[in-house]
Scaffold this motif. Structure first.
Motif, mmCIF file in Angstrom:
data_model
loop_
_atom_site.group_PDB
_atom_site.id
_atom_site.type_symbol
_atom_site.label_atom_id
_atom_site.label_comp_id
_atom_site.label_asym_id
_atom_site.label_seq_id
_atom_site.Cartn_x
_atom_site.Cartn_y
_atom_site.Cartn_z
ATOM 1 N N LYS A 1 0.842 -1.205 0.000
ATOM 2 C CA LYS A 1 0.000 0.000 0.000
ATOM 3 C C LYS A 1 0.876 1.252 0.000
ATOM 4 O O LYS A 1 0.585 2.243 -0.674
ATOM 5 N N ARG B 1 0.750 3.977 -3.385
ATOM 6 C CA ARG B 1 0.007 5.214 -3.264
ATOM 7 C C ARG B 1 0.894 6.437 -3.413
ATOM 8 O O ARG B 1 1.981 6.471 -2.876
ATOM 9 N N GLY C 1 0.158 7.736 1.590
ATOM 10 C CA GLY C 1 0.601 6.346 1.593
ATOM 11 C C GLY C 1 0.892 5.824 2.984
ATOM 12 O O GLY C 1 0.460 4.731 3.348
ATOM 13 N N GLN D 1 -7.806 6.949 -5.445
ATOM 14 C CA GLN D 1 -7.082 8.175 -5.110
ATOM 15 C C GLN D 1 -8.069 9.212 -4.587
ATOM 16 O O GLN D 1 -9.166 9.361 -5.119
#
Ligand SMILES: [Zn+2]
Length: 226
Positions: free
Chosen positions: A117, A121, A125, A191
Motif C-alpha cells: 500500500k 500510493r 501512503g 485516489q
C-alpha cells in the motif's frame, strides 16, 4: 535439530557480542521469530549483504533445543519499496514490531500488504499503510458507526481516546462526514485529494491510537502538524 525455512521480513537486528546480531523476523508460516546470526558483523560474513530490512528474504534456521534458534542462511530477494519510500517503510516496521510479538502467528501478510500500500500510493501512503496495520491488529472499527453504541445516523462524529464516537457517547475531536468518506475511499484503493486539515486530522487520529497502545511515536507522528 530440525532445519526450518520460510519467507521473512527483518524487523530489527540487535548487535550481540563482538560479531553477531540477534535478528527479529516476521515469517510467513512461523510468525515472529528471533534468531542468532553468528558472526554476521564480521566483514566477510555472507550474512552482511543479505540481512536487509524492507527486502523479501528467504531464511533458513535451526531451532534451538531450548531458547533461541540459529540463522544458517539468508537469501535476499527484491526490495518492497524504492529508496525514496524507505524512511516511511522503516516507520512501518517499527510499528509492526510492536504490534506483532513472538508467539503471535500473524504479522507477515499484514506487513507485506501494508508495504504494498505504501509503494502503490502517491499521497497519504503512510497513513493508509499504518491504518491497515492497526486495523489488522484489531484496534480499529469501521467509520460509519459509533464504536460505543453502534449508532450510524450521526452527521458529526468525534475521535476520543482513539475511538470514533457519536455526540451522545462523548465529544472530542470532530471527525467530519467528508473526512470519514475520504478515509474509506482511499483505503479502498482509490485516489482521494486530502486537504491539509484532513491530512492532519487523520494523522492525529492515528497518533492517538499509537499512544493509547503505548507504541512509541515514529517521526511522522511526532509533530503536531506537517
Ligand atoms: Zn454512540
Amino acid at each position: 535439530m530440525a532445519e526450518m525455512h520460510d519467507h521473512a521480513l527483518l524487523l530489527r537486528r540487535i548487535p550481540y557480542g563482538d560479531t553477531s546480531f540477534i535478528c527479529h523476523f516476521l515469517t510467513e508460516h512461523n510468525g515472529r521469530v528471533s534468531l542468532m546470526a553468528r558472526g554476521a558483523r564480521r566483514p566477510k560474513s555472507a550474512f552482511r549483504a543479505s540481512l536487509e530490512s524492507l527486502h523479501a528474504l528467504e531464511i533458513v534456521w535451526r531451532s534451538g533445543r531450548s531458547g533461541m534458534g540459529t540463522l544458517t542462511d539468508v537469501q535476499r530477494g527484491p526490495a518492497y519499496l524504492n529508496l525514496s519510500e524507505s524512511m516511511h517503510g522503516l516507520e512501518l516496521l517499527a510499528i509492526a514490531s510492536r504490534l506483532f510479538q513472538e508467539g503471535d502467528p500473524h504479522g507477515f501478510e499484514e506487513l507485506v500488504t501494508s508495504l504494498h500500500k505504501l509503494a502503490d500510493r502517491q499521497q497519504q501512503g503512510l497513513l493508509v499503510a499504518v491504518w491497515h496495520l492497526l486495523d489488522s491488529a484489531g484496534w480499529l472499527g469501521d467509520l460509519s458507526h459509533c464504536w460505543q453504541c453502534g449508532s450510524s445516523d450521526e452527521q458529526a462524529m468525534y475521535w476520543k481516546q482513539a475511538q470514533l464516537l457519536c455526540s451522545s457517547c462523548g465529544g472530542g475531536m470532530p471527525v467530519s462526514v467528508g473526512l470519514r468518506k475520504s478515509i474509506v475511499t482511499v483505503l479502498s484503493g482509490q485516489q482521494v485529494r486530502f486537504s491539509i486539515a484532513d491530512t492532519n486530522a487523520w494523522r492525529d487520529m492515528i497518533r492517538q491510537v499509537l499512544m493509547r497502545h503505548d507504541i512509541r511515536l515514529t517521526d511522522s507522528f511526532k509533530s503536531e502538524r506537517l
